[in-house]
Design an enzyme around this catalytic site. Structure first.
Site, PDB file in Angstrom:
ATOM      1  N   LYS A 240     -19.218 116.802   6.066  1.00 42.68           N
ATOM      2  CA  LYS A 240     -18.099 116.123   5.399  1.00 42.68           C
ATOM      3  C   LYS A 240     -16.780 116.353   6.137  1.00 42.68           C
ATOM      4  O   LYS A 240     -16.665 117.224   6.995  1.00 42.68           O
ATOM      5  CB  LYS A 240     -18.011 116.567   3.933  1.00 42.68           C
ATOM      6  CG  LYS A 240     -19.114 115.906   3.081  1.00 42.68           C
ATOM      7  CD  LYS A 240     -19.043 116.265   1.610  1.00 42.68           C
ATOM      8  CE  LYS A 240     -20.164 115.538   0.846  1.00 42.68           C
ATOM      9  NZ  LYS A 240     -20.257 115.954  -0.559  1.00 42.68           N
ATOM     10  N   ARG A 275     -27.186 121.457   0.135  1.00 45.49           N
ATOM     11  CA  ARG A 275     -27.658 120.091   0.426  1.00 45.49           C
ATOM     12  C   ARG A 275     -27.181 119.726   1.830  1.00 45.49           C
ATOM     13  O   ARG A 275     -25.977 119.657   2.063  1.00 45.49           O
ATOM     14  CB  ARG A 275     -27.075 119.138  -0.629  1.00 45.49           C
ATOM     15  CG  ARG A 275     -27.463 117.682  -0.454  1.00 45.49           C
ATOM     16  CD  ARG A 275     -26.808 116.828  -1.544  1.00 45.49           C
ATOM     17  NE  ARG A 275     -27.139 115.419  -1.404  1.00 45.49           N
ATOM     18  CZ  ARG A 275     -26.467 114.592  -0.624  1.00 45.49           C
ATOM     19  NH1 ARG A 275     -25.428 115.005   0.081  1.00 45.49           N
ATOM     20  NH2 ARG A 275     -26.830 113.316  -0.546  1.00 45.49           N
TER      21      ARG A 275
HETATM   22  C1  8Y7 Z   1     -23.092 115.160  -2.672  1.00 51.09           C
HETATM   23  C2  8Y7 Z   1     -24.155 114.546  -3.352  1.00 51.09           C
HETATM   24  C3  8Y7 Z   1     -23.378 113.202  -1.809  1.00 51.09           C
HETATM   25  C4  8Y7 Z   1     -22.706 116.473  -3.088  1.00 51.09           C
HETATM   26  C5  8Y7 Z   1     -24.457 116.365  -4.732  1.00 51.09           C
HETATM   27  C6  8Y7 Z   1     -22.442 112.870   1.460  1.00 51.09           C
HETATM   28  C7  8Y7 Z   1     -25.285 112.340  -3.226  1.00 51.09           C
HETATM   29  C8  8Y7 Z   1     -21.971 112.097   0.331  1.00 51.09           C
HETATM   30  N1  8Y7 Z   1     -22.630 114.315  -1.702  1.00 51.09           N
HETATM   31  N2  8Y7 Z   1     -24.828 115.127  -4.357  1.00 51.09           N
HETATM   32  N3  8Y7 Z   1     -24.313 113.314  -2.798  1.00 51.09           N
HETATM   33  N4  8Y7 Z   1     -23.431 117.025  -4.113  1.00 51.09           N
HETATM   34  N5  8Y7 Z   1     -25.106 116.974  -5.726  1.00 51.09           N
HETATM   35  O1  8Y7 Z   1     -21.637 112.942   2.439  1.00 51.09           O
HETATM   36  O2  8Y7 Z   1     -21.769 117.093  -2.588  1.00 51.09           O
HETATM   37  O3  8Y7 Z   1     -23.564 113.413   1.509  1.00 51.09           O
HETATM   38  S1  8Y7 Z   1     -23.224 111.729  -0.872  1.00 51.09           S
END
Ligand code: 8Y7
Length: 303
Positions: A240, A275
């Site tokens: 990010k 994640r």
């Molecule tokens: C997150 C997410 C995304 C996060 C959770 C990206 C779907 C944007 N970011 N889900 N999703 N936490 N739980 O850059 O920070 O991955 S999408």
């Protein structure tokens, strides 16, 4: 308690995740699997499906512990994907991976997608809107799936993407997540199915906000009674812009090392799940972090 508190009682509560019960002796690595066709290639959806399955195989070889399948780019500003398109992207992947033995998460805020994914064997629903859309709670209630409730400012109905100012971003996020888990439990979701997420990059106004959330990650989770285990925290920072700004790396693909450093910082601050895009690198880093933690624990015991 300081951050060197190593007693098992301070580990996150195990997470009931459909067919699995995840425990958190160390953070679990969740791999990101985007199923979003490149609109410039023909037969985009089928190419995306093949791509996604190849990537899932790779993540499994690399030691992924949860696979997070997403059919709509949830990046701020991305165009919404119609329901039937999201189902057409996500469902074949859930069906293909339901037998591989790794917990499957589906990244969606649409109740219809939640229901279909759970019927096909998904174990966790990852909702960036924190189960605030009408019907979302009902869609997950009668299953054993895990839930990840993420903080995002604003109302799902209006999809408002304003940049709020936080008086105290950590306390504001904790208040929000506390309200969400209270509501979910009142609506009949068992406590052991719940995890929380401060939502890095989602409507956080400033770089300082994002780093405050990381620095004080444990304090973003709802407070629990003394002696009780905390809710598992999911940290999603991979690639990010909070890393781009600090390193000067303009593109997400250049932010691998920065993201791994962020994952280690999150582990040190109690993250239960990280994640990530870069599974192999993160798995190695978490193993080293855990070895240091275990050595610290042995030294403390022999003193
Ligand atoms: C997150 C997410 C995304 C996060 C959770 C990206 C779907 C944007 N970011 N889900 N999703 N936490 N739980 O850059 O920070 O991955 S999408």
């Amino acid at each position: 308690m300081t951050h060197t508190d190593l007693s098992p009682a301070s580990l996150p509560e195990p997470l009931q995740c459909g067919r699995f019960m995840l425990t958190f002796e160390r953070p679990r690595v969740m791999g990101i699997l985007n199923v979003t066709p490149d609109s410039f290639s023909d037969g985009g959806r089928y190419a995306a499906r093949d791509d996604a399955l190849r990537q899932a195989e790779r993540m499994i070889r690399e030691g992924v512990e949860i696979i997070d399948i997403g059919g709509e780019s949830t990046r701020p500003g991305a165009p919404p994907v119609p329901l039937d398109e999201e189902l057409a992207r996500v469902m074949p992947i859930v069906e293909a991976l339901a037998g591989v033995g790794v917990p499957l998460s589906v990244d969606t805020y649409k109740p219809e997608v939640m229901r279909a994914a759970l019927a096909a064997g998904a174990d966790l629903i990852n909702d960036v809107w924190g189960f605030r859309l009408p019907g979302a709670i009902e869609a997950v209630r009668d299953s054993a799936c895990g839930l990840c409730a993420m903080h995002m400012h604003g109302e799902p109905q209006t999809m408002q993407r304003g940049k709020p100012e936080y008086a105290d971003v950590v306390a504001d996020v904790r208040t929000f997540l506390t309200e969400r888990v209270d509501t979910l439990m009142r609506e009949g979701i068992a406590r052991e199915r719940l995890s929380v997420d401060p939502g890095f990059g989602f409507g956080k106004s400033t770089l300082e906000d994002n780093y405050a959330l990381l620095a004080h990650l444990r304090d973003t989770a709802p407070r629990v009674a003394p002696g009780a285990r905390p809710f598992p925290i999911l940290a999603g920072m991979s690639r990010k812009s909070m890393f781009g700004v600090v390193t000067g790396r303009a593109t997400p693909a250049e932010r691998v090392a920065a993201s791994v450093a962020g994952a280690v910082c999150a582990a040190e601050r109690g993250a239960a799940i990280v994640r990530v895009h870069d599974v192999a690198e993160t798995v190695d880093a978490i193993k080293v972090w855990a070895a240091v933690r275990d050595a610290t624990r042995s030294a403390a015991q022999s003193n």
